[in-house]
Design a protein around this motif. Structure first.
Motif, mmCIF file in Angstrom:
data_model
loop_
_atom_site.group_PDB
_atom_site.id
_atom_site.type_symbol
_atom_site.label_atom_id
_atom_site.label_comp_id
_atom_site.label_asym_id
_atom_site.label_seq_id
_atom_site.Cartn_x
_atom_site.Cartn_y
_atom_site.Cartn_z
ATOM 1 N N ASP A 168 0.859 -1.123 0.088
ATOM 2 C CA ASP A 168 0.101 0.052 0.031
ATOM 3 C C ASP A 168 0.728 1.297 0.189
ATOM 4 N N THR A 169 2.113 1.344 0.516
ATOM 5 C CA THR A 169 2.970 2.408 0.561
ATOM 6 C C THR A 169 4.028 2.402 -0.296
ATOM 7 N N HIS A 170 4.278 1.229 -1.001
ATOM 8 C CA HIS A 170 5.766 1.093 -1.722
ATOM 9 C C HIS A 170 5.318 0.803 -3.060
ATOM 10 N N PHE A 171 5.896 1.326 -3.970
ATOM 11 C CA PHE A 171 5.823 0.868 -5.643
ATOM 12 C C PHE A 171 7.077 1.295 -6.128
ATOM 13 N N THR A 172 7.492 0.778 -7.361
ATOM 14 C CA THR A 172 8.404 1.087 -8.203
ATOM 15 C C THR A 172 8.129 1.561 -9.555
ATOM 16 N N ILE A 173 8.552 2.347 -10.102
ATOM 17 C CA ILE A 173 8.520 2.910 -11.527
ATOM 18 C C ILE A 173 9.749 2.537 -12.371
ATOM 19 N N THR A 174 9.702 1.561 -13.315
ATOM 20 C CA THR A 174 11.037 1.101 -14.234
ATOM 21 C C THR A 174 10.720 1.802 -15.528
ATOM 22 N N LEU A 175 11.818 2.407 -16.109
ATOM 23 C CA LEU A 175 11.884 3.223 -17.252
ATOM 24 C C LEU A 175 12.460 2.339 -18.441
ATOM 25 N N SER A 176 12.179 2.281 -19.562
ATOM 26 C CA SER A 176 12.582 1.756 -20.666
ATOM 27 C C SER A 176 13.780 2.039 -21.112
ATOM 28 N N LYS A 177 14.204 3.483 -20.769
ATOM 29 C CA LYS A 177 15.747 3.717 -20.800
ATOM 30 C C LYS A 177 15.844 5.038 -20.033
ATOM 31 N N PRO A 178 17.108 5.302 -19.499
ATOM 32 C CA PRO A 178 17.260 6.636 -18.764
ATOM 33 C C PRO A 178 16.682 7.949 -19.223
ATOM 34 N N TYR A 179 16.198 8.512 -18.230
ATOM 35 C CA TYR A 179 15.310 9.766 -18.655
ATOM 36 C C TYR A 179 15.434 10.795 -17.411
ATOM 37 N N SER A 180 16.527 11.510 -17.355
ATOM 38 C CA SER A 180 16.858 12.490 -16.261
ATOM 39 C C SER A 180 15.715 13.412 -15.926
ATOM 40 N N PRO A 181 14.706 14.054 -16.495
ATOM 41 C CA PRO A 181 13.813 14.875 -16.321
ATOM 42 C C PRO A 181 12.633 14.052 -15.747
ATOM 43 N N PHE A 182 12.411 12.650 -15.590
ATOM 44 C CA PHE A 182 11.463 12.150 -14.927
ATOM 45 C C PHE A 182 10.908 12.297 -13.638
ATOM 46 N N LEU A 183 11.547 12.753 -12.707
ATOM 47 C CA LEU A 183 11.042 13.294 -11.468
ATOM 48 C C LEU A 183 10.290 14.530 -11.747
ATOM 49 N N SER A 184 11.017 15.542 -12.614
ATOM 50 C CA SER A 184 10.344 16.689 -12.908
ATOM 51 C C SER A 184 8.654 16.522 -13.446
ATOM 52 N N VAL A 185 8.967 15.524 -14.294
ATOM 53 C CA VAL A 185 7.549 15.111 -15.025
ATOM 54 C C VAL A 185 6.567 14.880 -13.842
ATOM 55 N N LEU A 186 6.834 13.980 -12.941
ATOM 56 C CA LEU A 186 6.014 13.728 -11.782
ATOM 57 C C LEU A 186 5.323 14.718 -10.913
ATOM 58 N N SER A 187 6.363 16.021 -11.351
ATOM 59 C CA SER A 187 5.795 17.039 -10.373
ATOM 60 C C SER A 187 4.439 17.792 -11.161
ATOM 61 N N THR A 188 4.216 17.504 -12.369
ATOM 62 C CA THR A 188 3.102 18.362 -13.070
ATOM 63 C C THR A 188 1.951 18.242 -12.728
ATOM 64 N N PRO A 189 1.140 19.066 -12.965
ATOM 65 C CA PRO A 189 -0.307 18.955 -12.697
ATOM 66 C C PRO A 189 -1.085 17.621 -13.384
ATOM 67 N N TYR A 190 -0.535 17.253 -14.494
ATOM 68 C CA TYR A 190 -0.779 16.030 -15.129
ATOM 69 C C TYR A 190 -0.935 14.905 -14.449
#
Length: 532
Positions: A168-190
């Motif tokens: 319930d409180t732990h999860f992982t997200i695996t990318l297909s290839k490195p993407y350095s802005p990914f955490l910034s993406v997760l900050s968007t309202p979308y």
């Protein structure tokens, strides 16, 4: 219902509606003076905001206009928040996620957070929300680097295989290839996180009758043509807000918005740049005007299928008297850019010179390209963008010195969207502001996977490789060099676009309001706001 509302939006909103509406406050009886305030019941602290009516569901996953964001920012939250200085901080997380050595797998831990309906945020809600972002399609490509995206986007899979719920409180997200802005993406309202059960139960009424998030305020009502009401969420994980209510009043006309502020009927209103000279000299209001610099600006978008020769595109760029536009059209509230990438982002070249105005050189370039007798240029503008129309009209006069005969073509929002899709524009007045504080977001509209959709049709192998290299590394010095080079190719070698202006955004705020913030990506925060 959703489809009908989206059609209504396209007929009434504009590309340039990116500066939103703000906040205010009230604890005293109504006042007729600017900055006055009122309240429905004694002791209730209410911030009243003049806003443009979105006329669509209040859900940034369904419609991406920032006027929606202005209403939803304090209702729905993402896993990570973008700070005023552009840095990132955990919001719904115990701490920032850890990254595996191969830079592909992020591990997350949720903190104990309640949704507005009293249910507890769980990892399954995160997975649901991010997969819903893909299903809603508008900004699906933000998840393009998550493993399984291609299969889900094409309909071959119903979920993102890269998102794994551990508990319930732990999860992982695996990318297909490195993407350095990914955490910034997760900050968007979308990337807002919604409760799965409530969102599915609401169906097409989500964002119209029901909108449940984890933010400091909860939706009470939303009435098209009238306004929206929000009340504080006492169980907010960041502490109960000091403000009791936020009340949005839908007012389309910028002048009317300011008049309502002067009457004391609203506490926050965006101040159109054309109105700034009037009110900045108003003794009663000048100290209530605030400003911020949003990361982005206006530019000419060229269709390289119809304006094929880079010399012609360079000539058009040289025929723009940007300084004059800043002074006459924007009354000194804008600056001439030196780069398409704004100063607040990695990749901005601080050593670059401002884009020049040189009609003689422009005329020479046109002659060498076979247009010694002059060049006819059609510039398309959206009729809903007053600033876009004013820029095009000013350029129409300026370009004559370079032998460029400009026809300004105004079209409504529906035609604008159609022409973007079918390549019907030769040159358009467009604008772009980052969704997240990264150069990848700024260059997104001209990137290889978007060029056809925005009628530029510009593809450059070296630029594409640099864009790919830029997101593979998190080394800031390396990224700076990569994006400086990429931007130089875009604006000074191929002249695929011509940056125009970077404008300052202004708003009027009731001086009784404290603790309110707007950051460079136009996000508003009322969680710490109060009325003095």
């Amino acid at each position: 219902m959703k489809k009908g509302l989206q059609v209504l939006l396209s007929a009434s909103l504009i590309i340039g509606l990116l500066a939103g509406c703000g906040s205010g406050a009230q604890t005293a009886p109504a006042s007729s003076s600017a900055g006055g305030s009122s309240t429905a019941s004694a002791g209730t602290k209410t911030i009243r905001i003049a806003a443009v009516d979105p006329q669509v569901p209040l859900d940034m996953q369904q419609n991406t206009y920032s006027i929606i964001m202005r209403l939803t920012d304090n209702v729905a939250e993402s896993l990570i928040s973008s700070q005023k200085d552009g840095s990132l901080a955990p919001l719904l997380l115990d701490q920032m996620p850890t990254l595996s050595e191969d830079k592909l797998t992020y591990s997350f831990t949720l903190k104990s957070v309640k949704f507005h309906d009293g249910t507890t945020l769980a990892s399954s809600d995160v997975k649901y929300s991010l997969e819903r972002l893909v299903k809603e399609e508008k900004m699906a490509s933000l998840m393009a680097y998550v493993a399984g995206y291609d299969a889900m986007e094409s309909g071959k899979a119903t979920e993102l295989s890269g998102i794994k719920v551990v508990d319930d409180t732990h999860f992982t997200i695996t990318l297909s290839k490195p993407y350095s802005p990914f955490l910034s993406v997760l900050s968007t309202p979308y990337a807002a996180i919604y409760p799965k059960a409530a969102c599915e139960a609401a169906g097409d009424t989500w964002g119209l009758k029901t909108l449940i998030g984890t933010g400091p305020f909860k939706l009470d009502s939303y009435t098209a043509g009238s306004g929206a009401e929000f009340s504080k969420f006492s169980d907010y994980h960041g502490g109960a807000p000091k403000i009791d209510k936020i009340s949005y009043k839908f007012i389309e006309d910028p002048n009317t918005q300011v008049l309502e502020y002067q009457k004391g009927n609203v506490d926050f209103v965006d101040l159109d740049n054309s109105l700034y000279p009037v009110y900045s000299s108003n003794a009663a209001l000048k100290d209530q005007i605030h400003s911020f610099q949003q990361a982005g600006g206006y530019y000419f978008n060229f269709n390289v299928k119809t304006i094929k020769d880079p010399k012609v595109r360079e000539a058009i760029s040289l025929a723009i008297d940007r300084k004059s536009i800043c002074d006459s059209v924007l009354h000194g509230t804008a600056s001439v850019p030196t780069s398409f990438i704004p100063a607040s982002l990695t990749g901005h070249d601080s050593s670059a010179q401002a884009f020049a105005y040189d009609p003689a050189k422009a005329k020479s370039l046109l002659a060498s390209a076979g247009y010694a007798s002059g060049y006819n240029l059609r510039v398309t503008v959206n009729t809903k963008s007053n600033l876009g129309k004013s820029i095009a009209t000013a350029f129409q006069q300026e370009a004559k010195a370079a032998g460029i005969n400009v026809t300004v073509e105004p079209v409504d929002s529906a035609a604008w969207s159609d022409m973007k899709k079918n390549g019907g524009m030769d040159c358009s007045v467009s604008n772009w502001y980052v969704d997240y504080n990264d150069p990848d977001s700024m260059l997104y509209p001209v990137s290889d996977n978007r060029a056809d959709l925005v009628s530029s049709f510009w593809h450059n192998a070296q630029f594409k490789q640099l864009m790919e290299d830029g997101v593979k590394t998190d080394d800031s010095a390396a990224r700076q060099k990569i994006y400086v080079q990429a931007e130089n190719i875009l604006t000074r070698q191929d002249f695929a676009i011509a940056p125009l202006i970077n404008e300052t955004k202004f708003y009027l705020l009731n001086p009784k309001v404290t603790g309110f913030e707007i950051n460079s990506d136009n996000r508003m925060d009322f969680s710490k706001a109060d009325i003095g």
